[in-house]
Design a protein around this motif. Structure first.
Motif, PDB file in Angstrom:
ATOM      1  N   UNK A 108      39.659  63.337  -4.356  1.00  0.00           N
ATOM      2  CA  UNK A 108      39.118  63.848  -3.088  1.00  0.00           C
ATOM      3  C   UNK A 108      38.938  62.707  -2.088  1.00  0.00           C
ATOM      4  N   UNK A 109      38.356  61.590  -2.543  1.00  0.00           N
ATOM      5  CA  UNK A 109      38.144  60.448  -1.661  1.00  0.00           C
ATOM      6  C   UNK A 109      39.455  59.769  -1.289  1.00  0.00           C
ATOM      7  N   UNK A 133      42.273  61.214  -0.833  1.00  0.00           N
ATOM      8  CA  UNK A 133      42.896  62.039   0.207  1.00  0.00           C
ATOM      9  C   UNK A 133      42.239  61.797   1.559  1.00  0.00           C
ATOM     10  N   UNK A 134      40.927  61.588   1.564  1.00  0.00           N
ATOM     11  CA  UNK A 134      40.222  61.296   2.816  1.00  0.00           C
ATOM     12  C   UNK A 134      40.726  59.989   3.417  1.00  0.00           C
ATOM     13  N   UNK A 135      40.863  58.965   2.553  1.00  0.00           N
ATOM     14  CA  UNK A 135      41.298  57.649   3.020  1.00  0.00           C
ATOM     15  C   UNK A 135      42.819  57.552   3.159  1.00  0.00           C
ATOM     16  N   UNK A 136      43.524  58.601   2.693  1.00  0.00           N
ATOM     17  CA  UNK A 136      44.985  58.629   2.766  1.00  0.00           C
ATOM     18  C   UNK A 136      45.598  57.434   2.049  1.00  0.00           C
ATOM     19  N   UNK A 137      45.092  57.177   0.831  1.00  0.00           N
ATOM     20  CA  UNK A 137      45.648  56.101   0.009  1.00  0.00           C
ATOM     21  C   UNK A 137      46.378  56.723  -1.181  1.00  0.00           C
ATOM     22  N   UNK A 138      47.267  55.973  -1.772  1.00  0.00           N
ATOM     23  CA  UNK A 138      48.048  56.448  -2.905  1.00  0.00           C
ATOM     24  C   UNK A 138      47.136  56.797  -4.075  1.00  0.00           C
ATOM     25  N   UNK A 139      47.470  57.875  -4.763  1.00  0.00           N
ATOM     26  CA  UNK A 139      46.681  58.262  -5.930  1.00  0.00           C
ATOM     27  C   UNK A 139      46.858  57.277  -7.081  1.00  0.00           C
ATOM     28  N   UNK A 140      47.885  56.422  -6.994  1.00  0.00           N
ATOM     29  CA  UNK A 140      48.025  55.353  -7.979  1.00  0.00           C
ATOM     30  C   UNK A 140      46.839  54.403  -7.926  1.00  0.00           C
ATOM     31  N   UNK A 141      46.221  54.335  -6.750  1.00  0.00           N
ATOM     32  CA  UNK A 141      45.071  53.452  -6.560  1.00  0.00           C
ATOM     33  C   UNK A 141      43.874  53.910  -7.410  1.00  0.00           C
ATOM     34  N   UNK A 142      43.812  55.202  -7.726  1.00  0.00           N
ATOM     35  CA  UNK A 142      42.700  55.729  -8.513  1.00  0.00           C
ATOM     36  C   UNK A 142      42.649  55.082  -9.891  1.00  0.00           C
ATOM     37  N   UNK A 168      34.601  54.663  -5.559  1.00  0.00           N
ATOM     38  CA  UNK A 168      34.927  55.351  -4.305  1.00  0.00           C
ATOM     39  C   UNK A 168      34.929  54.369  -3.135  1.00  0.00           C
ATOM     40  N   UNK A 169      33.983  53.411  -3.158  1.00  0.00           N
ATOM     41  CA  UNK A 169      33.911  52.423  -2.076  1.00  0.00           C
ATOM     42  C   UNK A 169      35.093  51.462  -2.096  1.00  0.00           C
ATOM     43  N   UNK A 170      35.722  51.293  -3.269  1.00  0.00           N
ATOM     44  CA  UNK A 170      36.822  50.337  -3.413  1.00  0.00           C
ATOM     45  C   UNK A 170      38.198  50.964  -3.248  1.00  0.00           C
ATOM     46  N   UNK A 171      38.278  52.292  -3.202  1.00  0.00           N
ATOM     47  CA  UNK A 171      39.570  52.990  -3.204  1.00  0.00           C
ATOM     48  C   UNK A 171      40.529  52.479  -2.144  1.00  0.00           C
ATOM     49  N   UNK A 172      40.038  52.268  -0.947  1.00  0.00           N
ATOM     50  CA  UNK A 172      40.930  51.881   0.164  1.00  0.00           C
ATOM     51  C   UNK A 172      41.044  50.370   0.309  1.00  0.00           C
TER      52      UNK A 172
END
Length: 297
Positions: A98-99, A101-110, A142-146
């Motif tokens: 969910x986060x 998608x908000x930041x529009x970053x690759x899901x690989x980053x998860x 969540x804070x590090x995702x982007x």
């Protein structure tokens, strides 16, 4: 500069929360942001994260103005508020997707942040099933995702048990190798373990801004030790640099030394030479605690 704050003032009705606060933080610094309850720490952090607008003054994060370039600021920071807002009925991975998608970053980053924050054992659980320590890890993930360059952490270890506190402290220290971090806390040991520098505010005003290395130079320290037998205080005072001894309770003593050199090995050697067992041994930076008390009491 990663963070620049110039003459920030903020009031809530007749209550002045911040009064012409100014400071700057260089790229790669880890700064402890200290102050008693109600000093204005959270207000300052909320201004830096664009949640509040200052009444006057200006601030920049990563070169972006917090009032006029809010979206750019929000994209360039990671924020963990004091009361970590999580959707308890969501699964950990679901929440991170969910986060992302908000930041529009690759899901690989998860997968990367799950590994980085040690969430693998709990990644398939609902957030509401997690311990407080793991919920804090979710907030940090969540804070590090982007992949922000600046992290703003407001009381990240509040409410954690000793084991959880150690885990989160290690995690923040590992993150600090690559990020600029502004860390609010009431725990002096957190500052000593993690930070390069300390900023102290009281009643909305900046009262100290010092590097920890400077605070430690030529400063006293307190060693707290517990032996298995009572020791005459006059014997403890014979140790090199010992200037004061206080029997706290039972066989627990606080020994004050007039040196910045870590005296724990000397206390351990004293115990060995006198056929004593050391049951606990810890060091406190007297001057950081003393400085905080002097400036905020």
């Amino acid at each position: 500069m990663s963070i620049e704050v110039q003459n920030i003032t903020k009031s809530f009705g007749t209550q002045k929360a911040l009064n012409t606060i100014s400071f700057s933080i260089d790229k790669g610094e880890v700064v402890g942001f200290l102050g008693p309850n109600g000093a204005g720490k959270s207000t300052m952090m909320r201004i830096l994260t664009t949640f509040y607008k200052a009444d006057s003054g200006n601030a920049k994060v990563n070169g972006y103005d917090v009032e006029h370039e809010q979206c750019q600021v929000q994209k360039s920071i990671g924020y963990l508020p004091e009361h970590n807002p999580l959707y308890l009925d969501m699964y950990v991975l679901e929440y991170l997707v969910f986060n992302a998608e908000i930041y529009k970053v690759s899901k690989n980053r998860i997968a990367e942040v799950v590994t980085q924050t040690g969430l693998q054992p709990e990644a398939h659980k609902k957030i509401g099933q997690l311990s407080k320590g793991y919920r804090q890890r979710v907030g940090l993930a969540a804070a590090l995702l982007h992949d922000p360059q600046v992290l703003i952490l407001d009381e990240p270890t509040t409410g954690l048990d000793p084991n959880q506190l150690i885990e989160i402290r290690k995690l923040i220290r590992s993150i600090a190798k690559e990020k600029t971090i502004l860390l609010s806390t009431h725990i002096m040991m957190e500052v000593e373990a993690i930070c390069d520098r300390v900023i102290i505010i009281n009643k909305g005003e900046l009262v100290a801004d010092k590097k920890l290395a400077d605070l430690r130079e030529d400063q006293q320290q307190i060693i707290q030790v517990e032996f298995d037998y009572r020791v005459e205080e006059v014997l403890l005072l014979q140790m090199k640099h010992a200037v004061a001894v206080k029997n706290i309770t039972g066989f627990v003593y606080e020994i004050t030394f007039s040196t910045a050199t870590d005296m724990r090995p000397a206390v351990f050697d004293f115990a060995h030479d006198n056929a004593l067992k050391t049951l606990q041994l810890s060091r406190k930076n007297k001057n950081l605690a003393s400085l905080f008390t002097e400036l905020t009491s």
